[in-house]
Design a protein around this motif. Structure first.
Motif, PDB file in Angstrom:
ATOM      1  N   THR A  47       0.871  -1.175   0.000  1.00  0.00           N
ATOM      2  CA  THR A  47       0.000   0.000   0.000  1.00  0.00           C
ATOM      3  C   THR A  47       0.911   1.229   0.000  1.00  0.00           C
ATOM      4  O   THR A  47       2.136   1.092   0.005  1.00  0.00           O
ATOM      5  N   ARG A  48       0.320   2.431   0.009  1.00  0.00           N
ATOM      6  CA  ARG A  48       1.153   3.637  -0.091  1.00  0.00           C
ATOM      7  C   ARG A  48       2.220   3.671   0.990  1.00  0.00           C
ATOM      8  O   ARG A  48       3.349   4.046   0.745  1.00  0.00           O
ATOM      9  N   ASP A  49       1.868   3.252   2.235  1.00  0.00           N
ATOM     10  CA  ASP A  49       2.832   3.417   3.328  1.00  0.00           C
ATOM     11  C   ASP A  49       3.190   2.113   4.032  1.00  0.00           C
ATOM     12  O   ASP A  49       3.713   2.133   5.140  1.00  0.00           O
ATOM     13  N   ASN A  50       2.902   0.988   3.398  1.00  0.00           N
ATOM     14  CA  ASN A  50       3.159  -0.274   4.086  1.00  0.00           C
ATOM     15  C   ASN A  50       3.400  -1.420   3.095  1.00  0.00           C
ATOM     16  O   ASN A  50       2.828  -1.440   2.007  1.00  0.00           O
ATOM     17  N   VAL A  51       4.246  -2.347   3.507  1.00  0.00           N
ATOM     18  CA  VAL A  51       4.448  -3.571   2.722  1.00  0.00           C
ATOM     19  C   VAL A  51       4.243  -4.745   3.660  1.00  0.00           C
ATOM     20  O   VAL A  51       4.839  -4.804   4.722  1.00  0.00           O
ATOM     21  N   GLU A  52       3.339  -5.642   3.273  1.00  0.00           N
ATOM     22  CA  GLU A  52       3.038  -6.776   4.135  1.00  0.00           C
ATOM     23  C   GLU A  52       3.278  -8.053   3.346  1.00  0.00           C
ATOM     24  O   GLU A  52       2.628  -8.283   2.324  1.00  0.00           O
ATOM     25  N   HIS A  53       4.202  -8.853   3.801  1.00  0.00           N
ATOM     26  CA  HIS A  53       4.473 -10.107   3.101  1.00  0.00           C
ATOM     27  C   HIS A  53       3.567 -11.199   3.640  1.00  0.00           C
ATOM     28  O   HIS A  53       3.498 -11.413   4.836  1.00  0.00           O
ATOM     29  N   TRP A  54       2.847 -11.887   2.749  1.00  0.00           N
ATOM     30  CA  TRP A  54       1.990 -13.009   3.167  1.00  0.00           C
ATOM     31  C   TRP A  54       2.719 -14.308   2.838  1.00  0.00           C
ATOM     32  O   TRP A  54       3.354 -14.401   1.781  1.00  0.00           O
ATOM     33  N   PRO A  55       2.614 -15.298   3.717  1.00  0.00           N
ATOM     34  CA  PRO A  55       3.260 -16.572   3.403  1.00  0.00           C
ATOM     35  C   PRO A  55       2.599 -17.230   2.183  1.00  0.00           C
ATOM     36  O   PRO A  55       1.499 -16.848   1.780  1.00  0.00           O
ATOM     37  N   ARG A  56       3.253 -18.221   1.615  1.00  0.00           N
ATOM     38  CA  ARG A  56       2.712 -18.951   0.487  1.00  0.00           C
ATOM     39  C   ARG A  56       1.404 -19.624   0.888  1.00  0.00           C
ATOM     40  O   ARG A  56       1.320 -20.251   1.937  1.00  0.00           O
ATOM     41  N   MET A  57       0.372 -19.449   0.119  1.00  0.00           N
ATOM     42  CA  MET A  57      -0.938 -20.050   0.437  1.00  0.00           C
ATOM     43  C   MET A  57      -1.709 -20.302  -0.852  1.00  0.00           C
ATOM     44  O   MET A  57      -1.335 -19.840  -1.927  1.00  0.00           O
ATOM     45  N   ASP A  58      -2.796 -21.032  -0.699  1.00  0.00           N
ATOM     46  CA  ASP A  58      -3.717 -21.313  -1.775  1.00  0.00           C
ATOM     47  C   ASP A  58      -4.195 -20.014  -2.441  1.00  0.00           C
ATOM     48  O   ASP A  58      -4.441 -19.045  -1.737  1.00  0.00           O
ATOM     49  N   LYS A  59      -4.424 -20.020  -3.751  1.00  0.00           N
ATOM     50  CA  LYS A  59      -4.938 -18.811  -4.413  1.00  0.00           C
ATOM     51  C   LYS A  59      -6.314 -18.409  -3.859  1.00  0.00           C
ATOM     52  O   LYS A  59      -6.664 -17.231  -3.811  1.00  0.00           O
TER      53      LYS A  59
END
Ligand code: CTP
Ligand code: CA
Length: 227
Positions: free
Chosen positions: A195-207
């Motif tokens: 997003t404009r002010d944040n980066v959030e890494h999500w673990p590998r998961m189902d689509k």
């Protein structure tokens, strides 16, 4: 949470989504395209529909059944995909999941090109740039959806390139995915929500799980997490 208790936090919202590849004709029997399966875009369409949104899914050619309760618009070329999106506006949210072909053959013959046209050598392929659908919708002065989300397929420097892409295209969020492995066509995805002010890494998961998480985040952003 919202999905578990059957709440409809996206009721009353119109969400426009593109999915799949585009096909760019070279002649009546040949085209340029890519390996997009449409799975991620279709899963997102199903997930936001499940939360009560009215969904328009503008899709390139894929081998998937239309998600339940979604208005389908089937297209082939990038230019037709853009037209279909503009026709579907206004929308509250635009999610650009399609793997739009960046280029099309600059000339599309209306007769099949022959292996050896008399007196001719091998044809050279000349390309023209396709319209950027995400940038076009993001930069609309009239009818710009309040939340515009792009995807970024990268093989390296995923988050930095996604942030640059977001600025260049003028969208609000980017779902960045690392396509260096086997995600194209696969059942799973590993993404970062930028997003404009944040980066959030999500673990590998189902689509499907990526889609449900994104749908819930959209509901929160629109100020209605639980319906
Ligand atoms: N996109 C689009 N129209 C195009 C190209 C891309 O709407 N002609 C959208 C995609 O749907 C995606 C985002 O732009 O949401 C980023 O696509 P991507 O291919 O990663 O970016 P490009 O700008 O095409 O750059 P490159 O392929 O060089 O990385
Ligand atoms: Ca591209």
């Amino acid at each position: 949470l919202a999905a578990q208790n059957g709440a409809k936090p996206l009721e009353g919202q119109h969400i426009l989504i593109t999915a799949g590849p585009t096909r760019e004709p070279l002649d009546p029997v040949r085209y340029l395209s890519n390996h997009s399966s449409g799975k991620q875009g279709y899963a997102i369409a199903a997930a936001v529909a499940r939360l009560g949104a009215r969904v328009t899914l503008v899709s390139g050619p894929v081998a998937l059944a239309p998600p339940k309760g979604v208005d389908m618009v089937n297209v082939e070329t990038a230019r037709d995909m853009l037209k279909a999106c503009e026709t579907a506006l206004p929308a509250d949210v635009f999610i650009s999941v399609a793997a739009v072909a960046d280029w099309r053959p600059s000339i599309s013959a209306n007769k099949k090109l022959k292996l050896k046209d008399e007196g001719k050598t091998l044809p050279a392929l000349s390309l023209a740039e396709n319209p950027d659908i995400l940038a076009t919708i993001s930069k609309k002065r009239k009818n710009r959806p309040g939340l515009v989300i792009g995807f970024a397929a990268e093989t390296h420097d995923v988050e930095a390139l996604a942030q640059a892409k977001m600025k260049r295209k003028g969208c609000d969020w980017i779902v960045a995915n690392d396509v260096s492995g086997d995600v194209m066509g696969g059942a799973e995805n590993e993404v970062s929500l930028v997003t404009r002010d944040n980066v959030e890494h999500w673990p590998r998961m189902d689509k499907t799980t990526v889609a449900r998480n994104l749908a819930n985040r959209i509901a929160v952003a629109l100020g209605n997490p639980d319906g």
